[in-house]
Write a protein that holds these residues in place. Structure first.
Motif, PDB file in Angstrom:
ATOM      1  N   ASP A   1       0.842  -1.205   0.000  1.00  0.00           N
ATOM      2  CA  ASP A   1       0.000   0.000   0.000  1.00  0.00           C
ATOM      3  C   ASP A   1       0.874   1.251   0.000  1.00  0.00           C
ATOM      4  OD1 ASP A   1      -2.242  -1.583   0.139  1.00  0.00           O
ATOM      5  OD2 ASP A   1      -2.449  -1.417   2.314  1.00  0.00           O
ATOM      6  N   ILE A   2       1.934   1.197   0.785  1.00  0.00           N
ATOM      7  CA  ILE A   2       2.796   2.374   0.923  1.00  0.00           C
ATOM      8  C   ILE A   2       3.526   2.664  -0.390  1.00  0.00           C
ATOM      9  CG2 ILE A   2       4.879   3.231   2.130  1.00  0.00           C
ATOM     10  CD1 ILE A   2       3.529   1.875   4.664  1.00  0.00           C
ATOM     11  N   ILE A   3       3.917   1.603  -1.089  1.00  0.00           N
ATOM     12  CA  ILE A   3       4.539   1.792  -2.410  1.00  0.00           C
ATOM     13  C   ILE A   3       3.548   2.465  -3.360  1.00  0.00           C
ATOM     14  CG2 ILE A   3       5.425   0.574  -4.453  1.00  0.00           C
ATOM     15  CD1 ILE A   3       6.584  -1.511  -2.433  1.00  0.00           C
ATOM     16  N   GLN A   4       2.308   2.048  -3.288  1.00  0.00           N
ATOM     17  CA  GLN A   4       1.258   2.659  -4.126  1.00  0.00           C
ATOM     18  C   GLN A   4       1.099   4.152  -3.811  1.00  0.00           C
ATOM     19  OE1 GLN A   4      -0.398   1.594  -6.635  1.00  0.00           O
ATOM     20  NE2 GLN A   4      -1.268  -0.445  -6.375  1.00  0.00           N
ATOM     21  N   ILE A   5       1.012   4.452  -2.518  1.00  0.00           N
ATOM     22  CA  ILE A   5       0.820   5.857  -2.114  1.00  0.00           C
ATOM     23  C   ILE A   5       1.973   6.713  -2.629  1.00  0.00           C
ATOM     24  CG2 ILE A   5       0.699   7.440  -0.138  1.00  0.00           C
ATOM     25  CD1 ILE A   5      -0.684   5.135   1.423  1.00  0.00           C
ATOM     26  N   LYS A   6       3.171   6.196  -2.467  1.00  0.00           N
ATOM     27  CA  LYS A   6       4.361   6.947  -2.868  1.00  0.00           C
ATOM     28  C   LYS A   6       4.368   7.286  -4.345  1.00  0.00           C
ATOM     29  CE  LYS A   6       8.323   6.487  -0.114  1.00  0.00           C
ATOM     30  NZ  LYS A   6       9.275   5.545   0.454  1.00  0.00           N
ATOM     31  N   SER A   7       3.766   6.423  -5.147  1.00  0.00           N
ATOM     32  CA  SER A   7       3.826   6.638  -6.597  1.00  0.00           C
ATOM     33  C   SER A   7       2.652   7.489  -7.103  1.00  0.00           C
ATOM     34  CB  SER A   7       3.817   5.292  -7.314  1.00  0.00           C
ATOM     35  OG  SER A   7       2.541   4.695  -7.183  1.00  0.00           O
ATOM     36  N   ALA A   8       1.823   7.977  -6.178  1.00  0.00           N
ATOM     37  CA  ALA A   8       0.614   8.708  -6.595  1.00  0.00           C
ATOM     38  C   ALA A   8       0.838  10.219  -6.612  1.00  0.00           C
ATOM     39  CB  ALA A   8      -0.537   8.370  -5.658  1.00  0.00           C
TER      40      ALA A   8
ATOM     41  N   ASP B   1       8.138  10.207   4.271  1.00  0.00           N
ATOM     42  CA  ASP B   1       8.691   8.960   3.732  1.00  0.00           C
ATOM     43  C   ASP B   1       7.616   7.981   3.254  1.00  0.00           C
ATOM     44  OD1 ASP B   1       8.137   9.013   6.425  1.00  0.00           O
ATOM     45  OD2 ASP B   1       9.517   7.383   6.932  1.00  0.00           O
ATOM     46  N   VAL B   2       6.375   8.214   3.603  1.00  0.00           N
ATOM     47  CA  VAL B   2       5.287   7.399   3.048  1.00  0.00           C
ATOM     48  C   VAL B   2       4.694   8.096   1.829  1.00  0.00           C
ATOM     49  CG1 VAL B   2       2.964   6.495   3.452  1.00  0.00           C
ATOM     50  CG2 VAL B   2       4.686   6.350   5.266  1.00  0.00           C
ATOM     51  N   LEU B   3       4.485   9.385   1.954  1.00  0.00           N
ATOM     52  CA  LEU B   3       3.785  10.133   0.904  1.00  0.00           C
ATOM     53  C   LEU B   3       4.627  10.384  -0.341  1.00  0.00           C
ATOM     54  CD1 LEU B   3       2.016  12.806   3.133  1.00  0.00           C
ATOM     55  CD2 LEU B   3       0.895  10.959   1.891  1.00  0.00           C
ATOM     56  N   GLY B   4       5.928  10.521  -0.162  1.00  0.00           N
ATOM     57  CA  GLY B   4       6.733  10.940  -1.312  1.00  0.00           C
ATOM     58  C   GLY B   4       6.217  12.264  -1.816  1.00  0.00           C
TER      59      GLY B   4
END
Ligand code: ZN
Length: 321
Positions: free
Chosen positions: A81-88, A108-111
């Motif tokens: 989920d965190i990888i998904q959030i970061k790429s959004a 670090d989660v949001l990017g």
């Protein structure tokens, strides 16, 4: 002679220009039209997913982290989920104490994702605890096992959703300015549908004679508040807040005393307690869907927020008559 010569030159120049133009044209068309990149929006639960899709239309690519059929109250974000959030571009969550956002709203989660609390401008209902509901006055606050400060279920009030739609529109316009008009148009269209839904509810519930419904968990506070009835929840604001035997006895007594004809259960959480209560009091069971998560079957059947709100209204009318 020179005249003819000049004419020839002119004609060939024209041909050359024509060839160049045609050539350029076909060259530009050759590489398959580069696809316009969609705005990636990562959402948590179904209502947020649905509302973002309605406003974003074909300009957005929407991901829903909580899968169909999962109970979203106890959702914990995974590494994926965190990888998904970061790429959004946008991370949209409902808020009002629904998701465990304190774990998510870090750099670090949001990017580069813009975090949006969809309910940020909605007037929140304070979390009422079952015991307070019964006694209504006195009682110390803050000793609850329920961690909610607010009742999170704002998406069940169509008027509150109109506000959420505006918040989503603003967020999309912020990250994708050139399509701001498109988002505005979509938001207005959907808000009109919500206004119609509100009208339907008002009309249908205008002449109700009963004032209480008995539900599985206390998801319907905003809805009840909007249309003038009350909910008595077997479970708490979260479906894992199981009732004490004492509370169960009180609800049973209430149902007998008020000759409650229908007990509501939900599609995603276990109907066990509702079944027990119905059996003991001779009431019938009906579905009232808190629209926290759609099952895969509901998705396949093309159901959505508006259609389920319509189904809920039919059953509410039955129970409140
Ligand atoms: Zn709930």
């Amino acid at each position: 002679m020179t005249k003819n010569w000049r004419r020839l030159v002119n004609v060939s120049m024209c041909l050359l220009v024509l060839l160049l133009v045609v050539g350029c044209g076909s060259n530009a068309a050759k590489p398959a039209e580069p696809e316009v990149k969609k705005i990636k929006v990562v959402t948590t639960m179904y209502p947020v997913y649905e509302f973002v899709k309605q406003v974003g239309g074909d300009k957005v690519d929407v991901v829903m982290l909580i899968p169909p059929g999962a109970e979203p109250h106890d959702w914990e974000p995974t590494a994926k989920d965190i990888i998904q959030i970061k790429s959004a571009k946008i991370f949209a969550y409902h808020g009002a104490d629904f998701e465990p956002v304190e774990k998510l709203l870090h750099k670090d989660v949001l990017g580069d994702a813009l975090p949006i609390e969809v309910s940020k401008d909605v007037k929140k209902l304070e979390a009422k605890h079952a015991e307070e509901e019964e006694e209504e006055h006195g009682h110390e606050h803050g000793d609850s096992h329920d961690e909610h400060k607010f009742d999170p279920h704002a998406w069940l009030d169509p008027i509150a959703v109109q506000q959420e739609i505006k918040t989503i529109e603003q967020a999309l316009a912020t990250v994708d300015e050139k399509n701001a008009d498109y988002y505005k148009q979509n938001a207005e269209t959907y808000n009109k549908k919500l206004a119609e839904l509100d009208e339907q509810y008002k009309k249908a519930l205008a002449g109700i004679t009963r004032k209480e419904i008995v539900t599985s968990h206390r998801a319907f506070g905003y809805l009840a508040n909007r249309y003038g009835f009350e909910q008595l929840g077997i479970m708490g604001l979260s479906p894992d807040a199981e009732p004490t035997p004492d509370r169960m006895a009180k609800i049973t007594e209430f149902c007998r005393e008020h000759k409650v004809k229908y007990i509501f259960f939900e599609t995603v959480t276990s109907p066990k307690l509702a079944q027990t209560l119905a059996k003991e009091t001779g009431a019938e069971l009906l579905v009232l869907n808190p629209i926290e998560s759609l099952t895969e079957q509901e998705m396949k059947d093309g159901k959505n927020y508006l259609t389920i709100m319509g189904e809920n209204l039919v059953n509410l009318q039955k129970a409140l008559k």
